[in-house]
Design an enzyme around this catalytic site. Sequence first.
Site, PDB file in Angstrom:
ATOM      1  N   ALA A  81      -6.903  -2.706   2.105  1.00  0.00           N
ATOM      2  CA  ALA A  81      -8.002  -3.505   1.398  1.00  0.00           C
ATOM      3  C   ALA A  81      -9.230  -2.633   0.919  1.00  0.00           C
ATOM      4  O   ALA A  81      -9.654  -3.017  -0.122  1.00  0.00           O
ATOM      5  CB  ALA A  81      -8.710  -4.596   2.344  1.00  0.00           C
ATOM      6  N   THR A  82      -9.363  -1.682   1.580  1.00  0.00           N
ATOM      7  CA  THR A  82     -10.696  -0.555   1.200  1.00  0.00           C
ATOM      8  C   THR A  82     -10.366   0.080  -0.255  1.00  0.00           C
ATOM      9  O   THR A  82     -11.100   0.127  -0.964  1.00  0.00           O
ATOM     10  CB  THR A  82     -10.928   0.438   2.303  1.00  0.00           C
ATOM     11  OG1 THR A  82     -11.054  -0.261   3.517  1.00  0.00           O
ATOM     12  CG2 THR A  82     -11.929   1.417   1.933  1.00  0.00           C
ATOM     13  N   ASN A 167     -15.009 -11.421   8.940  1.00  0.00           N
ATOM     14  CA  ASN A 167     -14.273 -10.764   9.790  1.00  0.00           C
ATOM     15  C   ASN A 167     -14.861 -10.766  11.196  1.00  0.00           C
ATOM     16  O   ASN A 167     -14.247 -10.885  12.374  1.00  0.00           O
ATOM     17  CB  ASN A 167     -14.027  -9.308   9.576  1.00  0.00           C
ATOM     18  CG  ASN A 167     -15.494  -8.616   9.048  1.00  0.00           C
ATOM     19  OD1 ASN A 167     -16.237  -9.072   8.177  1.00  0.00           O
ATOM     20  ND2 ASN A 167     -15.589  -7.536   9.834  1.00  0.00           N
ATOM     21  N   SER A 217      -4.823  -6.643   3.279  1.00  0.00           N
ATOM     22  CA  SER A 217      -4.485  -5.655   4.049  1.00  0.00           C
ATOM     23  C   SER A 217      -3.337  -6.008   5.014  1.00  0.00           C
ATOM     24  O   SER A 217      -3.709  -7.036   5.647  1.00  0.00           O
ATOM     25  CB  SER A 217      -5.599  -5.213   4.891  1.00  0.00           C
ATOM     26  OG  SER A 217      -5.476  -3.975   5.255  1.00  0.00           O
ATOM     27  N   THR A 255       3.756   7.972  -5.118  1.00  0.00           N
ATOM     28  CA  THR A 255       4.996   7.475  -5.005  1.00  0.00           C
ATOM     29  C   THR A 255       4.626   6.268  -3.868  1.00  0.00           C
ATOM     30  O   THR A 255       3.763   6.409  -2.841  1.00  0.00           O
ATOM     31  CB  THR A 255       5.788   8.427  -4.030  1.00  0.00           C
ATOM     32  OG1 THR A 255       6.098   9.428  -5.039  1.00  0.00           O
ATOM     33  CG2 THR A 255       7.207   8.015  -3.587  1.00  0.00           C
ATOM     34  N   CYS A 346     -14.788  -1.836  12.758  1.00  0.00           N
ATOM     35  CA  CYS A 346     -14.793  -0.979  11.716  1.00  0.00           C
ATOM     36  C   CYS A 346     -16.109  -0.165  11.741  1.00  0.00           C
ATOM     37  O   CYS A 346     -16.394   0.843  10.807  1.00  0.00           O
ATOM     38  CB  CYS A 346     -14.597  -1.758  10.638  1.00  0.00           C
ATOM     39  SG  CYS A 346     -13.236  -2.445  10.071  1.00  0.00           S
TER      40      CYS A 346
END
Length: 701
Positions: A81-82, A167, A217, A255, A346
């Site tokens: 997500a970041t 969150n 995420s 990739t 976080c």
Amino acid sequence: MVTPVQIRPKADEIYLDCNATTPVLPQIAEAVSHTMEQVFGNPSSSHITGLQARYILDNARRLGREVIGAPRGHLVFTSGATEGIQTAVVSALTFAKQQGVTKGKWLLYGATEHKAVPQALAHWNTLLGTEAELKAIPVDKNGLLDLDFIEAHVADALMICTMAVNNETGVRQDLAKLEQVIRGQAAQVPWMVDCVQMLGKGDLQLAQTTIDYAPFSGHKLYGPKGIGFLYAREQRPFTPLIIGGGQEQGLRSGTENLPGIAALHALFELLLDREQQVFKPVSTLQSYREQLLAALREAFPSLELNHALEYSVPTTLNFSVRGVPSRDIMDVFDAANIRVSSGSACSSKVTRSFVLDAMGLADWRSQSAVRLSFGPATEQTVIDAACKRIKEAAIALRQSCLLLSDTNEDFDSELDGVVQLRFDAQCCYLIIDRQARELAIIDPIPQLAERIEKLVECQHYRVKAVVTTEQQTKQSPAAMLAQIICASGCDAERDNVGWPVHAQADCQAPYGCEVPTTGCLLVGNRRLYRVGSRQPIYLLSSPIAPEQQAHVDFAFIGEQAAPQLLAQAVNDKTLLCSKWDENFAIAEQLAELNNTSCGCELVDIAPEEQQAWLSRPETLVVDVREQQEHQVTPLELPAEVISVPLTRLIQFIYDHREDYAQRPIVCLCRSGHRSAVAARTLGRFGFCNVSHLSGGLTLLS
């Protein structure tokens, strides 16, 4: 050396921190492993091995579109997500700069948004030179965004960022109302919605909305870390964050993380399977929440919920317990093998919740907040076990006087001598005589006043004095605390540092003290002397008979660190206890104030030798966890184990620095941080065979 494959979850672990991350489901782990071993081709290769890999990539994208209701627009696989947030912000700000005027415009974001959002806005605003002003959208006491504020500001915004589900609190925003207000004033303003906590917890039909960007995420819903995806609405600004290779239709080069994408493929299949039994229906999740909340309220009668249940997803509970710091609850829960968090996982070194601050909740609730979160795949057996252990953890807190109870429980009565309490770098000291049930307090800290009051009440201490090392007013924390607990025995007449006016004045001066003392206060058989008036220091003896001459065993020096002055009052063995301890020295010696190194070097035990040390009967294991942690999870080792929380380390040093000077000692705690502090302190005070268990109980097999 402990290798990754040797690390295992603790037995009977109950994981209730799913808003931080989730375990990987077996079927998802199998998809990852299979892809790594069997479908290892590069999706950009044109041979069959590459085409097989390409099938997984394309099919995962197709399934992802179904899950989020986005048959149109872009679905780009990212590292999480970041990265998705960065891409959305770069896209919006680059577009704004291309359009012309940006200076003086707003970058709007919710005040309770994940820190990744405002920090990304500030970072790219500076790098791209858009010169816009960041502005937080206020929230109400329920955590809901202020729609009037948005209506008044969004027309002049370069971008607006909101989130679907918070969150920390689980509060869910009304996206339909937000869309109505935003598009009513600014039809084209780029709008990003953080959907990380929404996946798997509600229906998403993004193509039917005007949301421009939505990051997701994988690790928040039973996938591995390092994989996510970003939805971007068709024909809206898009600037690649990573370029060079042309992968993901040129939108995100590099990739592709095919094993991670295969994990999302398996996750999407589960989410789309109406017959699957892995993810529970909302009604079951609500029942789980009710059971957990009932157990928490029984365990903690003063519990306050920090969010309204009607505005929250059913998988999150955020609560505070008055007078009990979140760290104390988290530590005892962790000792009981219940994994929860304080605020956002976080963020590190955070002592309060910015989310609860933004909601306008009281300081004590922000400082004491604990978040409990489970996932939609949680089983009833986990909830049952969690409810049982929550109650057991609360019993341990009550027996440590961190919670009060009306029942006649066997409260801890082992405190004796000097106890150090901390808040950040500030220290206060309790002088306790266990036999006499008497207590004196030096330099109380406002944030710990309620904890001290509970200790006095549950142990029935008679408080002899509440003194400070600086002048205090009648409104000072120390004076107010003295008023509250005076019923326990404080002398009603006190001077401007809290010293009882009628303190015993005929005590013989302590041995070796060359400065005049002002009276002597008896705390049981301990003698507390005062030196000086405006910024006094206090000298303490250990228990002695009335006819004996006291030695200065401890000195409480406030902010005084003048070696020449102290040398006239103390001796080389006196433990110096400061009001401030930013370096976690715990205590000091006179020689250290003269910059003379003291003590012994720590013994460095290699990880592979730690088990051998713990197996020796002659080894003393000093468990520096708090007593309630030790009680919930006692250590069963061949070595002798004693509980010495950091709060009691000063007294332990005084009691044992002669007889334990050469004994093998291993300090141990939950993570290795507290034990490192304890071992370093013991070494400085002459314990010469000390080590600590690096990694703590976390890595102890």
